[in-house]
Scaffold this active site. Structure first.
Site: not given
Lengths: 298, 258, 284
Positions: A54, A264, A267, A286, A292
């Site tokens: 970080g 979606c 899909c 997607c 997808c």
């Protein structure tokens, strides 16, 4: 971390160790565009970043054949990490065919001769802008995120020395105040992409610019995530199996984006990150195009 | 100095006390306000300080309370555990600790107070002297009633009270759970006859409770009714110290002027 | 020593000193009240405060009076950590049982003290508050710094503090920049009290406010000091403030303490020429 070591080892092995090799090396085209010194410098910064999860490590960002702000930081990280055995996947907003993704991928493969792929399974290095692939990733993957603004406290403090002090002392109360103010003004915490997260209970990082949807994927992930900001000359990292907590109050749960009942249109998925089709309201698809496609084929 | 009838130990023993002020900003001159004053006060005694204006009565009270620093001499005070301390030598922190609980001071003015209700102000004084909040409130109500402060005024801020009301609130606060030595500086000066009467009764009770009182009043009537002894002062010195019946006849109206 | 019980000190200050410029031991003797200046004519250094000693007990407020440039605010800021002291020893009983001279701590550790050991109320609310943040947000700051992570609990505590400092609760979610001077000062006080610090430093807390507003804020501070039993230092040029809030005080001039006394004694029987001048000026 196994893969990281392998990658670094592979690159080191490709470095000249004798005068003859060095002469030969000089005459051949440089592997992965950057000269060895530059790659080492970036790797050193990345090792430091991995050691201090970080923490934003400064590095000498190079001029790249892409403009700063167009993924030059992510590209440098990828080029510093890539080895001859790697396979690379590059996405932009989840799409392997975005113009920028295609250009970056071409640059990596042409300067290294390694394989390119759209499949997470086959890839070892995944460079991304805005998304983490929907597929499960593991210890064999390194996710490289292109970061425009690496400083999570940028909106709160401009003075660089004060920012350094705040990180050094983990003096994050003003960040909490900004979340408090957001909640008071708007009833919710409105920050959507790049949600601030606390890494390993120590540093706050900007997850720019992935959506909230992807944030839980970073927590205790099996894969290594490297963040590269070319314009701001910073890299930082989330090593595998590291705690990543989105900053939120105990009584204000962190929620990911969702569109009620949306699926979606290609899909039929309802459990992936969906985006609205440009110009077509209420028409979703997607964001991760490779995923997808696979949903449709199986 | 006359022998006192009191067989108990004194609570206050003032010896050869002097006070002078050096006025640095008025050509550095020195002004003597009190010279070589000596006397004792016993528990349960009410001693009145008399004398004309400028005789040094208030100066004496302020020295004992340490509002004035003591130039020379000693002001010995007997603590509850019978230890004697010289107020002249105490640290500021010790003086603060002694004030309120052991030595009280009631002036003719209500000291600057934050906006606080009358009953709260009086009760708080009790709490500062170790009473429980509940007891202090009960006692405060009782004292205020006795001093003629009507219940309708108990929850108003002291800032809205009249001069006489303020003075009575001041007495109530000064006398709640009374300290062992009480210094009174013209505490009833602003009161009408009826309320003055009430205040005098309350002050008279202190002696029965064993409180030592050293007081300055500006009327002979109050002195004759309250005092067991009178110390007559003149020009910064003690002139006479004796029982009321002996000293009172010597007093002139000028000796009780403020 | 007598058997009179004196509360033990919460703040202990010994030989506190601050100078600006180069140090020359001789400059100490060339500055101060006898020389009428804090500025050394040889080195051009300024001896802003020197040889300051005092204790403050729990439930006690110590006043520091003096004109501007006397060093009174310097003393307060050295204790607060806003200014680095040049020399001295400052111990706070609530911190490491008073075994550590806080002047030896690094800046980061000094800032930690400000979270829940020591709070400061400044003359200028902009110094103690973020003006672009709401009143509640300003209180959320020290609370989150102390680890509060529950939004509802933070709101409740902010509401409680604002009510106590008499800030209308319907203004809790307004940004402080839109508040009046007196109201800003009340928010600053609320914020300073957020983590119940045992030590409170007040630097000219009512200076710059209209008289009626100032007296209301003063009332509030006095009540809070009595109620919370904190150890407080009140810096002011105004004897009215010192009289209302403190029982003991120091008088400073040209960087030195010229008198320390019971507050009523200072007002009725000041000893030092400078104290007499100040009191005389205040009385007219």
């Amino acid at each position: 971390m196994g893969r990281t070591e392998m990658t670094l080892e592979a690159t080191v092995n490709s470095s000249p160790t004798t005068i003859a090799e060095l002469v030969g090396h000089r005459t051949t085209e440089t592997f992965a565009l950057l000269d060895e010194e530059s790659k080492r410098e970036i790797r050193r910064a990345l090792l430091q970043a991995v050691c201090i999860p970080g923490y934003q490590v400064p590095f000498g960002s190079r001029e790249m054949p892409v403009a700063r702000g167009w993924g030059s930081g992510g590209l440098q990280v990828t080029l510093a990490c890539v080895g001859a055995d790697d396979a690379v996947k590059v996405i932009d907003q989840g799409d392997d065919e975005g113009v920028n993704a295609v250009n970056l991928r071409r640059l990596v493969t042409m300067s290294t001769g390694i394989d390119e792929t759209t499949e997470v399974d086959e890839a070892t290095l995944i460079q991304s802008r805005h998304r983490i692939p929907e597929d499960d990733m593991n210890e064999n993957h390194i996710l490289i995120l292109q970061v425009p603004v690496p400083e999570p406290l940028r909106g709160i403090e401009r003075d660089i020395r004060e920012l350094a002090r705040m990180h050094a002392e983990a003096d994050y109360s003003r960040m909490w105040v900004s979340l408090y103010e957001d909640k008071v003004r708007n009833g919710v915490i409105t920050q959507s992409t790049g949600y601030p997260c606390l890494v390993a209970s120590r540093y706050i990082v900007a997850t720019t610019p992935i959506p909230r949807w992807d944030i839980p994927r970073l927590h205790q992930s099996k894969f290594l995530t490297l963040f590269g900001a070319g314009r701001e000359k910073r890299v930082y990292a989330i090593p595998p199996y590291t705690d990543v907590e989105p900053l939120t109050f105990e009584d204000v749960p962190f929620e990911v984006e969702s569109a009620d009942g949306a699926t979606c249109r290609l899909c039929g998925s309802s459990d992936s990150f969906l985006v609205e089709m440009p110009g077509k309201q209420e028409s979703w698809s997607c964001s991760d195009t490779a995923w997808c496609r696979r949903q449709r084929n199986t | 100095m006359t022998m006192t009838m009191n067989k108990t130990l004194p609570i206050l023993d003032v010896k050869n006390v002097s006070k002078s002020f050096t006025l640095h900003n008025i050509d550095g001159r020195t002004v003597t306000a009190l010279e070589d004053a000596s006397f004792v006060v016993h528990p349960g005694e009410h001693v009145s300080l008399a004398g004309s204006s400028g005789a040094g009565k208030s100066t004496l009270l302020r020295l004992i309370y340490r509002t004035y620093s003591i130039t020379a001499g000693s002001v010995s005070f007997r603590l509850a555990n019978d230890e004697w301390v010289d107020i002249a030598q105490l640290s500021d922190a010790e003086v603060i600790a002694l004030r309120g609980r052991e030595i009280g001071y009631v002036s003719q003015f209500l000291h600057a107070q934050p906006r606080r209700s009358v009953i709260d102000l009086v009760a708080r004084a009790g709490v500062s002297r170790g009473m429980s909040t509940a007891d202090a409130h009960e006692q405060a109500g009782y004292s205020l009633a006795r001093l003629g402060i009507s219940r309708t005024l108990w929850d108003v801020h002291t800032s809205v009270l009249s001069g006489g009301e303020k003075q009575r609130v001041n007495i109530a606060a000064g006398l709640i759970s009374p300290p062992r030595l009480l210094l009174l500086d013209e505490p009833v000066s602003a009161l009408d006859p009826e309320n003055r009467e009430r205040a005098i009764e309350v002050i008279a009770d202190l002696s029965d409770q064993g409180v030592a009182v050293l007081a300055v009043f500006h009327d002979l009537d109050a002195i004759s009714r309250l005092a067991s002894r009178i110390i007559l002062m003149s020009r910064g010195s003690v002139v006479t110290d004796g029982p009321v019946d002996q000293v009172l006849p010597q007093l002139t109206p000028g000796d009780v002027q403020p | 020593m007598t058997s009179i019980h004196v509360p033990s000190p919460i703040i202990q200050v010994r030989n506190l000193g601050k100078y600006y410029g180069n140090f020359d031991p001789a400059m100490i003797d060339r500055t101060g009240p006898e020389h009428g200046t804090a500025r050394d004519h040889v080195t051009a250094s300024i001896v802003a405060a020197w040889g300051v000693n005092f204790d403050v007990a729990a439930g006690e407020a110590l006043g520091i009076v003096g004109e501007s440039g006397s060093g009174k605010s310097t003393v307060l800021r050295c204790i607060a950590g806003d200014v680095a002291a040049s020399t001295g020893d400052v111990r706070l009983a609530p911190f490491e049982d008073g075994n550590v001279n806080i002047l030896d701590l690094d800046p980061s550790a000094r800032r930690q003290l400000r979270i829940n050991t020591l709070s400061v109320v400044y003359q200028d609310p902009a110094e103690g508050l973020a003006l672009g943040v709401t009143a509640g947000g300003n209180i959320a700051d020290p609370l989150t710094a102390a680890g509060w992570r529950n939004f509802g609990a933070i709101r409740d505590r902010a509401r409680e503090l604002l009510a106590r400092t008499e800030v209308p609760l319907d203004r809790m979610d307004d940004i402080v920049r839109n508040f009046s001077g007196g109201m800003r000062q009340r928010v600053q006080i609320a914020r300073a009290l957020a983590n119940k610090p045992p030590i409170l430093l007040l630097d000219e807390p009512t200076t710059g406010l209209d008289a009626s507003v100032a007296s209301g804020v003063l009332d509030l501070i006095r009540q809070l000091l009595e109620e919370l039993q904190v150890a407080a230092i009140v810096v002011s040029h105004d004897f009215g403030v010192i009289e209302m809030l403190t029982e003991r005080c120091l008088v400073m001039q040209h960087g030195r303490v010229v008198e320390d006394a019971l507050t009523d004694q200072l007002l009725e029987d000041p000893h030092h020429p400078y104290s007499q001048k100040l009191v005389a000026a205040a009385r007219t």
